[in-house]
Motif scaffolding. Sequence first.
Motif, PDB file in Angstrom:
ATOM      1  N   ALA A 361       0.545  -1.222   0.060  1.00  0.00           N
ATOM      2  CA  ALA A 361       0.135  -0.109   0.252  1.00  0.00           C
ATOM      3  C   ALA A 361       0.618   0.926  -0.125  1.00  0.00           C
ATOM      4  CB  ALA A 361      -0.691  -0.077   0.770  1.00  0.00           C
ATOM      5  N   ALA A 362       1.884   1.226   0.808  1.00  0.00           N
ATOM      6  CA  ALA A 362       2.777   2.754   0.793  1.00  0.00           C
ATOM      7  C   ALA A 362       3.241   3.203  -0.534  1.00  0.00           C
ATOM      8  CB  ALA A 362       4.001   2.069   1.498  1.00  0.00           C
ATOM      9  N   PRO A 363       3.618   2.363  -1.899  1.00  0.00           N
ATOM     10  CA  PRO A 363       3.872   3.183  -2.642  1.00  0.00           C
ATOM     11  C   PRO A 363       2.686   3.466  -3.489  1.00  0.00           C
ATOM     12  CG  PRO A 363       3.916   0.829  -3.017  1.00  0.00           C
ATOM     13  CD  PRO A 363       4.207   0.642  -1.691  1.00  0.00           C
ATOM     14  N   LEU A 364       1.454   2.720  -3.363  1.00  0.00           N
ATOM     15  CA  LEU A 364       0.263   3.323  -3.985  1.00  0.00           C
ATOM     16  C   LEU A 364       0.006   5.110  -3.248  1.00  0.00           C
ATOM     17  CD1 LEU A 364      -2.412   0.551  -3.579  1.00  0.00           C
ATOM     18  CD2 LEU A 364      -0.477   0.887  -5.262  1.00  0.00           C
ATOM     19  N   CYS A 365       0.237   5.502  -1.706  1.00  0.00           N
ATOM     20  CA  CYS A 365       0.065   6.498  -0.931  1.00  0.00           C
ATOM     21  C   CYS A 365       1.135   7.532  -2.096  1.00  0.00           C
ATOM     22  CB  CYS A 365       0.420   6.072   0.242  1.00  0.00           C
ATOM     23  SG  CYS A 365      -0.084   5.009   0.531  1.00  0.00           S
ATOM     24  N   LEU A 366       2.555   6.724  -2.259  1.00  0.00           N
ATOM     25  CA  LEU A 366       3.402   7.755  -2.996  1.00  0.00           C
ATOM     26  C   LEU A 366       2.546   8.540  -4.285  1.00  0.00           C
ATOM     27  CD1 LEU A 366       5.697   9.327  -2.200  1.00  0.00           C
ATOM     28  CD2 LEU A 366       7.068   7.730  -3.675  1.00  0.00           C
ATOM     29  N   ASP A 367       2.070   6.912  -5.381  1.00  0.00           N
ATOM     30  CA  ASP A 367       2.232   7.704  -6.009  1.00  0.00           C
ATOM     31  C   ASP A 367       0.020   8.407  -6.559  1.00  0.00           C
ATOM     32  OD1 ASP A 367       3.801   6.286  -7.447  1.00  0.00           O
ATOM     33  OD2 ASP A 367       2.516   4.345  -7.621  1.00  0.00           O
ATOM     34  N   LEU A 368      -0.009   8.157  -5.811  1.00  0.00           N
ATOM     35  CA  LEU A 368      -1.488   8.766  -5.424  1.00  0.00           C
ATOM     36  C   LEU A 368      -1.455  10.090  -4.905  1.00  0.00           C
ATOM     37  CD1 LEU A 368      -4.223   5.623  -4.326  1.00  0.00           C
ATOM     38  CD2 LEU A 368      -4.606   7.303  -6.591  1.00  0.00           C
ATOM     39  N   VAL A 369      -0.911  10.882  -3.879  1.00  0.00           N
ATOM     40  CA  VAL A 369      -0.667  11.395  -3.506  1.00  0.00           C
ATOM     41  C   VAL A 369       0.321  12.726  -4.239  1.00  0.00           C
ATOM     42  CG1 VAL A 369       0.815  13.389  -1.902  1.00  0.00           C
ATOM     43  CG2 VAL A 369      -0.143  11.030  -0.989  1.00  0.00           C
ATOM     44  N   LEU A 370       1.536  12.664  -5.231  1.00  0.00           N
ATOM     45  CA  LEU A 370       1.699  12.779  -6.382  1.00  0.00           C
ATOM     46  C   LEU A 370       1.004  13.411  -7.555  1.00  0.00           C
ATOM     47  CD1 LEU A 370       5.604  11.684  -5.986  1.00  0.00           C
ATOM     48  CD2 LEU A 370       4.712  13.595  -4.945  1.00  0.00           C
ATOM     49  N   LEU A 371      -0.217  12.262  -7.763  1.00  0.00           N
ATOM     50  CA  LEU A 371      -0.488  12.129  -9.196  1.00  0.00           C
ATOM     51  C   LEU A 371      -1.276  13.388  -9.308  1.00  0.00           C
ATOM     52  CD1 LEU A 371      -0.224   8.981 -10.388  1.00  0.00           C
ATOM     53  CD2 LEU A 371       0.975  10.860 -11.271  1.00  0.00           C
ATOM     54  N   ILE A 372      -2.236  13.595  -7.773  1.00  0.00           N
ATOM     55  CA  ILE A 372      -3.592  14.151  -7.643  1.00  0.00           C
ATOM     56  C   ILE A 372      -2.838  15.092  -7.695  1.00  0.00           C
ATOM     57  CG2 ILE A 372      -3.850  13.888  -5.132  1.00  0.00           C
ATOM     58  CD1 ILE A 372      -6.618  12.965  -5.425  1.00  0.00           C
ATOM     59  N   ASP A 373      -1.798  15.454  -7.094  1.00  0.00           N
ATOM     60  CA  ASP A 373      -1.433  16.871  -7.155  1.00  0.00           C
ATOM     61  C   ASP A 373      -0.647  17.050  -7.643  1.00  0.00           C
ATOM     62  OD1 ASP A 373      -0.239  19.531  -5.441  1.00  0.00           O
ATOM     63  OD2 ASP A 373       1.736  18.089  -6.269  1.00  0.00           O
ATOM     64  N   ALA A 374      -0.383  16.775  -8.700  1.00  0.00           N
ATOM     65  CA  ALA A 374       0.255  17.229 -10.233  1.00  0.00           C
ATOM     66  C   ALA A 374      -1.708  17.256 -11.115  1.00  0.00           C
ATOM     67  CB  ALA A 374       0.402  16.302 -10.762  1.00  0.00           C
TER      68      ALA A 374
END
Length: 431
Positions: A361-374
């Motif tokens: 789950a941890a890498p999904l958190c990182l990806d989602l945070v960065l992508l939704i900010d973008a």
Amino acid sequence: MGNKEPQGKLGVMIVGLGAVATTFITGVLRARKNLSNPIGSLTQYDKIRVTENGEEKYLGYKDIIPLSGLDDLVFGAWDIFSDNAFQSAIKAKVLHPEELKTVENELKSIHPMKAVFDNEYVSRLHGDNVKASSNRWDMANQIREDIRNFRKKTGVSRIVVLWTASTEKYLKPDLKIHGEIEFLENAMKADDRMNISPSMCYAYASIAEGCPFIMGAPNTALDIPAIWKFAEKMSVPVAGKDFKTGQTLVKSGLAPIIAMRCLGLSGWFSTNILGNRDGLVLDEPDNFKSKEISKLSTLETILDPKLQPNLYNDYCHEVKINFYPPRNDNKESWDNIDIFGWMGYPMQIKINFLCRDSILAAPLCLDLVLLIDAAQRAGKSGFQKFLGFFFKSPMYDYTKNEIPDNNLYTQYMSLRKTICEMGGYHLTDHC
């Protein structure tokens, strides 16, 4: 479509400072020190083949769209327990204590704010770090104040709110309450506890403060038109729901193989054992129902009996979760798949996946945070279908009879295509 460069720090405010959150935070902190690698993160590793000036090349996500760096993330949290991030990570027993000690000071500096909570929605947990609130509207306003205070205290320029807390009991959407933002606000002010969950208060407050919201559990918070419309009005993207980590990740990848080969399905039985706080909460039938609906939805649009009645008519699909404390966060899943092929002859597929829930789950958190900010900087708002790759139950507009896309491969291509469009590139890759 324009895509503004990230300016300043990005705040990541996490609801639930438990196993997933502390694993995510620790991994980022250690990666900053070159002590660990963010393996499993698409934004850090995946490459897309694109065409630029007639030339084909492979580019990472950050080379296509402007993403915040790991050094730019500033963490905050809410939790019903008062343990700081280091204490919580030790208790979660996901990561080795020696690894946690390398970032001990940073983790100890993250103290959770008091959470808004209703024991009726998560009956198995009893915390000591809960806000006093007179009604649901007050709950939302206290969360808004926390977001404003965090922004002021840390000096971050943008904030993403990420839900990694427990699964709430199932709440069925009611368009008379959840259909319009005015209906929702009136219900919150009337303290309609039957129809307004705490997670809805977090979603509403985040959007009201202009912050993208990510739902990592199978809660109903983002499954309501009122929130979609509010997010559009406030120019805020939202994404959910329920992180696609272990068993469902495999299911959404294997089911399309069965469909592409035009093999038949008689039944798919899935069972799990896990022993962390998530397992404890899901041991309650009302909470398990939310997870069950999320996990069962995966096959419906991939192996569709309406399209292929001879192959997928009336197959049996069962999902079980069993609380087994000795396993802690090390979840184990079994899948027994009964298929049939040429002339109707039966065959079986059996999968035993011994995974680590928070590690996935941890890498999904990182990806989602960065992508939704973008996505927000690119002018996107409302629910983001292109992020469906990361969720068990990708969002769709059921009021317009839309059909959700649960096929892992088409989700992956949608993600990559949207990233290329946001960056002004032409996608030449094929899944």
